[in-house]
Design a protein around this motif. Structure first.
Motif, PDB file in Angstrom:
ATOM      1  N   ILE A   1      -4.881  -1.464   3.878  1.00 13.95           N
ATOM      2  CA  ILE A   1      -4.709  -0.512   2.843  1.00 13.95           C
ATOM      3  C   ILE A   1      -4.633  -1.376   1.392  1.00 13.95           C
ATOM      4  N   ALA A   2      -3.706  -2.485   1.551  1.00 13.75           N
ATOM      5  CA  ALA A   2      -3.636  -3.499   0.304  1.00 13.75           C
ATOM      6  C   ALA A   2      -5.009  -3.889  -0.240  1.00 13.75           C
ATOM      7  N   ALA A   3      -5.677  -4.452   0.893  1.00 15.74           N
ATOM      8  CA  ALA A   3      -6.970  -5.093   0.536  1.00 15.74           C
ATOM      9  C   ALA A   3      -8.039  -4.070   0.069  1.00 15.74           C
ATOM     10  N   ALA A   4      -8.013  -2.736   0.565  1.00 13.30           N
ATOM     11  CA  ALA A   4      -9.056  -1.788   0.073  1.00 13.30           C
ATOM     12  C   ALA A   4      -8.483  -1.517  -1.286  1.00 13.30           C
ATOM     13  N   ALA A   5      -7.323  -1.295  -1.658  1.00 13.28           N
ATOM     14  CA  ALA A   5      -6.836  -0.900  -3.055  1.00 13.28           C
ATOM     15  C   ALA A   5      -7.281  -2.110  -4.130  1.00 13.28           C
ATOM     16  N   GLU A   6      -7.132  -3.315  -3.444  1.00 12.68           N
ATOM     17  CA  GLU A   6      -7.461  -4.648  -4.444  1.00 12.68           C
ATOM     18  C   GLU A   6      -8.875  -4.568  -4.515  1.00 12.68           C
ATOM     19  N   ARG A   7      -9.710  -4.279  -3.429  1.00 13.29           N
ATOM     20  CA  ARG A   7     -11.173  -4.270  -3.725  1.00 13.29           C
ATOM     21  C   ARG A   7     -11.736  -3.013  -4.830  1.00 13.29           C
ATOM     22  N   MET A   8     -10.953  -2.272  -4.848  1.00 15.74           N
ATOM     23  CA  MET A   8     -11.166  -1.034  -5.763  1.00 15.74           C
ATOM     24  C   MET A   8     -10.567  -1.129  -6.909  1.00 15.74           C
ATOM     25  N   ALA A   9      -9.800  -2.004  -7.233  1.00 11.70           N
ATOM     26  CA  ALA A   9      -8.618  -2.070  -8.409  1.00 11.70           C
ATOM     27  C   ALA A   9      -9.265  -1.714  -9.749  1.00 11.70           C
ATOM     28  N   GLY A  10     -10.554  -1.941 -10.004  1.00 10.86           N
ATOM     29  CA  GLY A  10     -11.066  -1.518 -11.247  1.00 10.86           C
ATOM     30  C   GLY A  10     -11.286  -0.131 -11.514  1.00 10.86           C
ATOM     31  N   THR A  11     -11.143   0.807 -10.302  1.00  9.62           N
ATOM     32  CA  THR A  11     -11.656   2.185 -10.319  1.00  9.62           C
ATOM     33  C   THR A  11     -10.362   2.678 -10.364  1.00  9.62           C
ATOM     34  N   ASN A  12     -10.590   3.726 -11.367  1.00 13.40           N
ATOM     35  CA  ASN A  12      -9.532   4.934 -11.483  1.00 13.40           C
ATOM     36  C   ASN A  12      -9.472   5.813 -10.391  1.00 13.40           C
ATOM     37  N   GLN A  13     -10.445   6.463 -10.302  1.00  9.69           N
ATOM     38  CA  GLN A  13     -10.722   7.277  -9.400  1.00  9.69           C
ATOM     39  C   GLN A  13     -11.316   6.877  -7.790  1.00  9.69           C
ATOM     40  N   LYS A  14     -10.525   6.452  -7.016  1.00  9.32           N
ATOM     41  CA  LYS A  14     -10.825   5.820  -5.870  1.00  9.32           C
ATOM     42  C   LYS A  14     -11.486   6.821  -4.836  1.00  9.32           C
TER      43      LYS A  14
ATOM     44  N   TYR B   1      -4.325   8.235   9.411  1.00 11.92           N
ATOM     45  CA  TYR B   1      -5.727   7.674   9.567  1.00 11.92           C
ATOM     46  C   TYR B   1      -5.704   6.339  10.283  1.00 11.92           C
ATOM     47  N   CYS B   2      -4.773   5.467   9.812  1.00  8.46           N
ATOM     48  CA  CYS B   2      -4.744   3.821  10.405  1.00  8.46           C
ATOM     49  C   CYS B   2      -4.109   4.070  11.657  1.00  8.46           C
ATOM     50  N   ARG B   3      -3.001   4.542  11.996  1.00  6.59           N
ATOM     51  CA  ARG B   3      -2.632   4.873  13.507  1.00  6.59           C
ATOM     52  C   ARG B   3      -3.286   5.623  14.231  1.00  6.59           C
ATOM     53  N   LYS B   4      -3.795   6.924  13.872  1.00  6.65           N
ATOM     54  CA  LYS B   4      -4.203   7.557  14.722  1.00  6.65           C
ATOM     55  C   LYS B   4      -5.670   7.531  14.947  1.00  6.65           C
ATOM     56  N   THR B   5      -6.514   7.391  14.115  1.00  2.14           N
ATOM     57  CA  THR B   5      -7.890   7.232  13.916  1.00  2.14           C
ATOM     58  C   THR B   5      -8.367   5.603  14.525  1.00  2.14           C
ATOM     59  N   LEU B   6      -7.555   4.578  13.445  1.00  2.00           N
ATOM     60  CA  LEU B   6      -7.995   3.294  13.829  1.00  2.00           C
ATOM     61  C   LEU B   6      -7.229   2.539  14.937  1.00  2.00           C
ATOM     62  N   ASP B   7      -6.048   3.404  15.430  1.00  7.56           N
ATOM     63  CA  ASP B   7      -5.200   2.640  16.149  1.00  7.56           C
ATOM     64  C   ASP B   7      -4.963   1.116  15.923  1.00  7.56           C
ATOM     65  N   ILE B   8      -4.341   1.212  14.708  1.00  6.94           N
ATOM     66  CA  ILE B   8      -3.885  -0.290  14.392  1.00  6.94           C
ATOM     67  C   ILE B   8      -2.353  -0.200  14.028  1.00  6.94           C
ATOM     68  N   THR B   9      -1.687  -1.357  14.044  1.00  4.85           N
ATOM     69  CA  THR B   9      -0.161  -1.323  13.636  1.00  4.85           C
ATOM     70  C   THR B   9       0.116  -1.168  12.531  1.00  4.85           C
ATOM     71  N   ASP B  10       1.396  -1.040  12.100  1.00  2.95           N
ATOM     72  CA  ASP B  10       1.922  -0.544  10.719  1.00  2.95           C
ATOM     73  C   ASP B  10       1.317  -1.922   9.901  1.00  2.95           C
ATOM     74  N   GLU B  11       1.668  -3.160  10.331  1.00  5.30           N
ATOM     75  CA  GLU B  11       1.373  -4.410   9.509  1.00  5.30           C
ATOM     76  C   GLU B  11       0.078  -4.564   9.370  1.00  5.30           C
ATOM     77  N   GLU B  12      -0.901  -4.181  10.279  1.00  2.00           N
ATOM     78  CA  GLU B  12      -2.537  -4.218  10.044  1.00  2.00           C
ATOM     79  C   GLU B  12      -2.732  -3.172   8.973  1.00  2.00           C
TER      80      GLU B  12
END
Length: 103
Positions: free
Chosen positions: A70-83, A54-65
């Motif tokens: 991904i970490a930011a999305a996981a953090e924003r959804m941290a209180g949700t078990n079923q993401k 998804y990130c590389r092929k669809t969004l065309d972003i670097t591994d670092e980006e």
């Protein structure tokens, strides 16, 4: 699609409905299985697949980006078990500034 849009609204103020709709179409096959409707944000193998497919092929972003988004999305959804997969992917694109790649 409205259920997905409502879920995205829990994490962002003004989600773009066309981007959510695009993600639903893009992920339709993966979401045909119960397990495919959610993301296991603690599963390193799954996060690597998201980064590769998804990130590389669809969004065309670097591994670092990708790692950062991904970490930011996981953090924003941290209180949700079923993401919700659509929401998780939307938040990644939003964090990476790549929502335009979805619409």
């Amino acid at each position: 699609m409205s259920d997905h849009l409502e879920d995205v609204k829990k994490y962002t103020d003004s989600p773009k409905a066309d981007c959510v709709e695009s993600l639903v179409g893009h992920l339709r096959l993966a979401m045909t299985h119960d397990d495919g409707q959610t993301v296991a944000a603690t599963d390193k193998a799954e996060l690597e697949r998201i980064k590769d497919n998804y990130c590389r092929k669809t969004l065309d972003i670097t591994d670092e980006e990708a790692d950062s988004a991904i970490a930011a999305a996981a953090e924003r959804m941290a209180g949700t078990n079923q993401k919700n997969r659509v929401t998780f992917y939307y938040l990644i694109a939003e964090e990476a500034g790549k929502l335009d790649r979805l619409a």
